[in-house]
Design a protein around this motif. Structure first.
Motif, PDB file in Angstrom:
ATOM      1  N   ILE A  74       0.980  -0.987  -0.200  1.00 43.32           N
ATOM      2  CA  ILE A  74       0.083   0.413   0.275  1.00 43.32           C
ATOM      3  C   ILE A  74       1.123   0.597  -0.028  1.00 43.32           C
ATOM      4  O   ILE A  74       1.920   1.088   0.988  1.00 43.32           O
ATOM      5  N   THR A  75       0.384   2.223  -1.227  1.00 38.43           N
ATOM      6  CA  THR A  75       1.310   3.315  -1.193  1.00 38.43           C
ATOM      7  C   THR A  75       0.998   4.595  -0.172  1.00 38.43           C
ATOM      8  O   THR A  75       1.204   5.491   0.646  1.00 38.43           O
ATOM      9  N   ASN A  76      -0.147   4.551  -0.115  1.00 36.80           N
ATOM     10  CA  ASN A  76      -1.083   5.105   0.221  1.00 36.80           C
ATOM     11  C   ASN A  76      -3.426   5.903  -0.072  1.00 36.80           C
ATOM     12  O   ASN A  76      -3.385   4.529  -0.222  1.00 36.80           O
ATOM     13  N   ILE A  77      -2.783   5.394   1.421  1.00 36.45           N
ATOM     14  CA  ILE A  77      -4.534   5.749   1.838  1.00 36.45           C
ATOM     15  C   ILE A  77      -5.391   6.650   2.047  1.00 36.45           C
ATOM     16  O   ILE A  77      -4.758   6.954   3.672  1.00 36.45           O
ATOM     17  N   ALA A  78      -6.265   7.083   1.764  1.00 35.48           N
ATOM     18  CA  ALA A  78      -7.264   8.943   2.676  1.00 35.48           C
ATOM     19  C   ALA A  78      -8.575   8.455   2.846  1.00 35.48           C
ATOM     20  O   ALA A  78      -8.611   8.629   1.352  1.00 35.48           O
ATOM     21  N   ILE A  79      -9.102   9.524   3.304  1.00 36.84           N
ATOM     22  CA  ILE A  79     -11.122   9.216   3.547  1.00 36.84           C
ATOM     23  C   ILE A  79     -10.678  10.948   3.847  1.00 36.84           C
ATOM     24  O   ILE A  79      -9.578  12.120   4.140  1.00 36.84           O
ATOM     25  N   ARG A  80     -11.674  11.936   3.107  1.00 34.30           N
ATOM     26  CA  ARG A  80     -11.533  13.316   2.729  1.00 34.30           C
ATOM     27  C   ARG A  80     -12.226  13.688   4.521  1.00 34.30           C
ATOM     28  O   ARG A  80     -12.734  12.923   4.862  1.00 34.30           O
ATOM     29  N   ALA A  81     -10.863  14.871   4.572  1.00 32.12           N
ATOM     30  CA  ALA A  81     -11.249  15.319   6.378  1.00 32.12           C
ATOM     31  C   ALA A  81     -13.062  15.171   7.309  1.00 32.12           C
ATOM     32  O   ALA A  81     -13.352  14.645   7.909  1.00 32.12           O
ATOM     33  N   ALA A 105      -2.026 -10.656  -5.566  1.00 33.63           N
ATOM     34  CA  ALA A 105      -1.569 -11.633  -3.989  1.00 33.63           C
ATOM     35  C   ALA A 105      -1.260 -11.916  -3.185  1.00 33.63           C
ATOM     36  O   ALA A 105      -3.038 -12.755  -3.002  1.00 33.63           O
ATOM     37  N   ALA A 106      -0.781 -12.734  -2.270  1.00 34.45           N
ATOM     38  CA  ALA A 106      -1.210 -13.612  -1.252  1.00 34.45           C
ATOM     39  C   ALA A 106      -0.641 -12.909   0.145  1.00 34.45           C
ATOM     40  O   ALA A 106      -1.385 -13.455   1.049  1.00 34.45           O
ATOM     41  N   ARG A 107      -0.205 -11.624  -0.074  1.00 35.80           N
ATOM     42  CA  ARG A 107       0.108 -11.141   1.109  1.00 35.80           C
ATOM     43  C   ARG A 107       0.413  -9.526   1.085  1.00 35.80           C
ATOM     44  O   ARG A 107       0.394  -8.856  -0.307  1.00 35.80           O
ATOM     45  N   MET A 108       0.381  -8.741   2.169  1.00 43.78           N
ATOM     46  CA  MET A 108       0.108  -6.601   1.654  1.00 43.78           C
ATOM     47  C   MET A 108       0.824  -6.730   3.229  1.00 43.78           C
ATOM     48  O   MET A 108       1.047  -7.241   4.367  1.00 43.78           O
ATOM     49  N   THR A 109       1.891  -5.294   2.398  1.00 41.57           N
ATOM     50  CA  THR A 109       2.428  -4.756   3.333  1.00 41.57           C
ATOM     51  C   THR A 109       1.762  -2.717   3.176  1.00 41.57           C
ATOM     52  O   THR A 109       1.543  -2.433   1.807  1.00 41.57           O
ATOM     53  N   LEU A 110       2.494  -2.464   4.182  1.00 44.82           N
ATOM     54  CA  LEU A 110       2.023  -1.106   4.148  1.00 44.82           C
ATOM     55  C   LEU A 110       3.261  -0.418   5.433  1.00 44.82           C
ATOM     56  O   LEU A 110       3.492  -1.345   6.699  1.00 44.82           O
ATOM     57  N   GLU A 111       3.345   0.962   5.446  1.00 41.59           N
ATOM     58  CA  GLU A 111       4.438   1.858   6.162  1.00 41.59           C
ATOM     59  C   GLU A 111       3.504   2.975   7.138  1.00 41.59           C
ATOM     60  O   GLU A 111       2.840   3.123   6.490  1.00 41.59           O
ATOM     61  N   VAL A 112       3.499   2.794   8.046  1.00 40.11           N
ATOM     62  CA  VAL A 112       2.689   3.805   9.162  1.00 40.11           C
ATOM     63  C   VAL A 112       2.807   4.084   9.842  1.00 40.11           C
ATOM     64  O   VAL A 112       4.449   3.581  10.930  1.00 40.11           O
ATOM     65  N   PHE A 128      -3.014  -7.117   9.860  1.00 39.61           N
ATOM     66  CA  PHE A 128      -1.560  -6.642   9.477  1.00 39.61           C
ATOM     67  C   PHE A 128      -1.084  -6.176  10.816  1.00 39.61           C
ATOM     68  O   PHE A 128      -1.890  -5.999  12.253  1.00 39.61           O
ATOM     69  N   GLU A 129       0.227  -7.172  10.591  1.00 40.30           N
ATOM     70  CA  GLU A 129       0.931  -7.060  12.282  1.00 40.30           C
ATOM     71  C   GLU A 129       1.835  -6.850  12.543  1.00 40.30           C
ATOM     72  O   GLU A 129       2.457  -6.853  10.818  1.00 40.30           O
ATOM     73  N   PRO A 130       2.991  -5.281  13.310  1.00 40.48           N
ATOM     74  CA  PRO A 130       3.559  -5.407  13.632  1.00 40.48           C
ATOM     75  C   PRO A 130       5.122  -6.504  12.580  1.00 40.48           C
ATOM     76  O   PRO A 130       5.224  -7.411  13.101  1.00 40.48           O
TER      77      PRO A 130
END
Length: 163
Positions: A74-81, A105-112, A128-130
């Motif tokens: 995931i590169t970005n995900i956002a909802i209108r304020a 895809a079998a797995r998904m990753t992101l940074e937060v 999602f797990e750290p």
């Protein structure tokens, strides 16, 4: 404003969406992406998959990812304020996971951000797990990023039915 969540539309982001996306990007992030960045993703990146969440022709949120082999990032995900706190982030993340599975895809990753507990709680609900830390990942304040991974359910994703 009441909203019928059954009427939400998810579709592929187009160049015409970029002005609306940039407005949300600027509300949501201290280092927002530029128009050029989105154009590049939509036109040059064969791994990029970007979704828009829409209600009555109005863009409520968006999410993007790169699907490379069996991994989605995931590169970005956002909802209108003005639309936050209504569970739309959950629905968008669920849709991204379904789309990732569709593309193999079998797995998904992101940074937060390590300080963003609200997002971390949402991601944990979706499996999602750290998995580690990227030191000083965010250029605006050198904050660390938490790397999270989820195994994707290839059969039918959790979360879809109970609402």
């Amino acid at each position: 404003m009441s909203m019928d969540t059954d009427k939400l539309i998810y579709r592929t982001m187009t160049k015409e969406d970029i002005p609306a996306i940039l407005a949300i990007e600027q509300e949501a992030f201290t280092s927002p992406w530029t128009e050029d960045a989105f154009l590049n993703e939509l036109t040059n990146n064969m791994f990029a998959r970007y979704l828009v969440m829409e209600d009555s022709g109005s863009v409520l949120g968006y999410g993007g990812m790169w699907v490379i082999m069996d991994e989605a990032h995931i590169t970005n995900i956002a909802i209108r304020a003005d639309m936050r706190g209504k569970g739309l982030g959950n629905r968008l993340l669920d849709q991204l996971q379904r789309t990732a599975v569709f593309f193999g895809a079998a797995r998904m990753t992101l940074e937060v951000r390590v300080s963003n507990m609200t997002a971390q709680r949402l991601y944990q609900k979706y499996g999602f797990e750290p998995a580690g830390i990227r030191p000083q990942y965010y250029s605006d304040n050198q904050e660390d990023a938490l790397i999270m991974w989820a195994e994707l359910d290839q059969t039918g994703l959790k979360g879809g039915e109970e609402e």
